[in-house]
Design an enzyme around this catalytic site. Structure first.
Site, PDB file in Angstrom:
ATOM      1  N   ARG A 243     -84.634  40.203  75.070  1.00  0.00           N
ATOM      2  CA  ARG A 243     -84.290  39.751  76.416  1.00  0.00           C
ATOM      3  C   ARG A 243     -83.329  40.700  77.117  1.00  0.00           C
ATOM      4  NH1 ARG A 243     -82.885  33.636  78.604  1.00  0.00           N
ATOM      5  NH2 ARG A 243     -82.353  34.286  80.715  1.00  0.00           N
TER       6      ARG A 243
ATOM      7  N   HIS B 242     -78.714  46.992  85.122  1.00  0.00           N
ATOM      8  CA  HIS B 242     -77.719  45.989  85.484  1.00  0.00           C
ATOM      9  C   HIS B 242     -76.297  46.357  85.057  1.00  0.00           C
ATOM     10  CE1 HIS B 242     -81.200  43.711  86.543  1.00  0.00           C
ATOM     11  NE2 HIS B 242     -80.536  42.608  86.773  1.00  0.00           N
TER      12      HIS B 242
ATOM     13  N   LYS C 237     -91.313  37.757  82.743  1.00  0.00           N
ATOM     14  CA  LYS C 237     -90.020  37.199  82.343  1.00  0.00           C
ATOM     15  C   LYS C 237     -90.198  36.012  81.410  1.00  0.00           C
ATOM     16  CE  LYS C 237     -85.398  36.023  83.625  1.00  0.00           C
ATOM     17  NZ  LYS C 237     -84.337  36.028  84.655  1.00  0.00           N
TER      18      LYS C 237
ATOM     19  N   GLU D 183     -85.882  43.616  91.738  1.00  0.00           N
ATOM     20  CA  GLU D 183     -86.140  42.920  90.480  1.00  0.00           C
ATOM     21  C   GLU D 183     -87.628  42.942  90.134  1.00  0.00           C
ATOM     22  OE1 GLU D 183     -84.174  41.890  88.242  1.00  0.00           O
ATOM     23  OE2 GLU D 183     -82.245  41.339  89.100  1.00  0.00           O
TER      24      GLU D 183
ATOM     25  N   LYS E 237     -80.389  31.343  82.475  1.00  0.00           N
ATOM     26  CA  LYS E 237     -79.054  31.936  82.554  1.00  0.00           C
ATOM     27  C   LYS E 237     -78.315  31.321  83.739  1.00  0.00           C
ATOM     28  CE  LYS E 237     -79.175  36.559  80.520  1.00  0.00           C
ATOM     29  NZ  LYS E 237     -79.005  37.998  80.823  1.00  0.00           N
TER      30      LYS E 237
END
Length: 372
Positions: free
Chosen positions: A247, A254, A233, A191, A149
């Site tokens: 995903r 978020h 991840k 995270e 990303k």
């Protein structure tokens, strides 16, 4: 599926499986000092993109690691406030001034902001060139450097301009964390905790038991946390590269957190701080939807408190501000807000069929004096 392997005693590798586009996430101490390692992944000339904080610390190390490879560098201003199209242009200016062609490699040296911008430049420059991630923050090592990303912020929304563009390698040199300020280190742990919430309850329990060691920066504990985060991840991203399904689970907290960042003004709260409060809001909404129990909410809140991360949004971000930015979130489809909610710790779902009243109740719970 990710494939854990080992290159030597101090370096571990998680392979992210994209068939012919697969690439390694290498985790270890002193990776930048291993002869020839970086050059294994460099094609053509190298443009190093870093920022004014990281450049004095590690730019020369990367230049040395590249040896005789033709190279140049560009140093960006530091901070989320500069993650925009104007700063992105500085990268393009450097590439064009140095006459880099499409056979070059861009190297992102820094945290998530540098990685996102350098990656987007690589996706866009001459319609796409190779790039390598060298993440120097905990948050970047466990999250933003993995999965492809890339992008920049717009004043009306975070990461609204970008592209999916996978790196050819991620080199997570753990020694760079030694210069990371405590505030940024703790923000990165948000995270790490996220992965326990959405996928792996046993990892969440490990974090509860080992948080003192992590906060003391015990090298073994950090290495395990980084490796397990990257494994989770890598598996999720390999199964759903373009975020059409699973995903999206990686965005737990978020949608709320991005609204905090945008509402406060980018850079006032660190990303990890904002999503910490955002995940607690997601836990509370999951409870109100009848999905998890109060004990799970308390476990989550207690773990963030143990780290020293926020568990409530700032008073400056009221209910109207949350709603204004949430309806512009990238996960909104056909006008419907999609949120990541928890059925249990370690089991997350993407939901758009929740009652709107519950979202409003959740926001009013966290913004009691600022609700519409």
């Amino acid at each position: 599926m990710s494939t854990p392997s080992s290159t030597n005693q101090s370096t571990q590798t998680v392979e992210i499986d994209f068939g012919p586009r697969s690439y390694p996430i290498m985790i270890g101490d002193g990776l930048l000092e291993q002869p020839g390692l970086l050059n294994k992944f460099v094609k053509g000339r190298a443009m190093i993109v870093t920022n004014e904080t990281i450049a004095p610390l590690y730019l020369q190390k990367v230049l040395d690691a590249l040896g005789n490879t033709p190279k140049a560098s560009v140093v960006l201003p530091d901070g989320e406030a500069h993650k925009n199209l104007d700063t992105l242009d500085l990268i393009f200016d450097a590439l064009l001034t140095e006459a880099f062609d499409r056979g070059c490699t861009i190297i992102a040296l820094g945290g998530g902001v540098v990685g996102d911008m350098a990656g987007y430049a690589a996706a866009s420059y001459q319609r796409g060139v190779d790039f390598i991630q060298i993440p120097t923050t905990l948050l970047a090592q466990v999250d933003s450097s993995v999965g492809g990303k890339t992008g920049v912020n717009h004043r009306l929304g975070k990461n609204m301009i970008g592209a999916f563009h996978q790196p050819v390698a991620v080199l997570a040199d753990m020694t760079t964390l030694s210069t990371l300020p405590d505030r940024e280190f703790k923000a990165g742990l948000a995270e790490v905790i996220k992965y326990g919430f959405i996928i792996d309850e046993s990892f969440f329990t490990w974090l509860e038991n080992n948080m003192p060691a992590l906060l003391a920066r015990d090298s073994d504990a950090i290495a395990h946390a980084v490796r397990r985060s990257c494994e989770i991840k890598a598996d999720v991203v390999a199964a759903d590269e373009y975020e059409r399904g699973q995903r999206a689970l990686l965005n737990f907290g978020h949608t709320f957190g991005h609204a905090i960042e945008a509402g406060m003004g980018y850079g006032n709260w660190l990303h990890g701080e904002a999503i910490s409060a955002g995940m607690v809001m997601g836990l509370e909404m999951s409870l109100r939807c009848g999905m998890i129990d109060a004990q799970s909410v308390e476990r989550g809140r207690n773990l963030f408190t143990a780290v020293g991360l926020p568990t409530t949004p700032p008073p400056e971000v009221d209910k109207d501000t949350f709603l204004r930015f949430m309806v512009r979130d990238k996960k909104v489809i056909n006008g419907a807000i999609r949120l990541i909610l928890l059925e249990n710790i370690g089991q997350a779902v993407v939901s758009s069929d929740f009652k709107v009243e519950i979202l409003h109740e959740t926001l009013e719970h966290f913004c009691p004096n600022h609700s519409a």
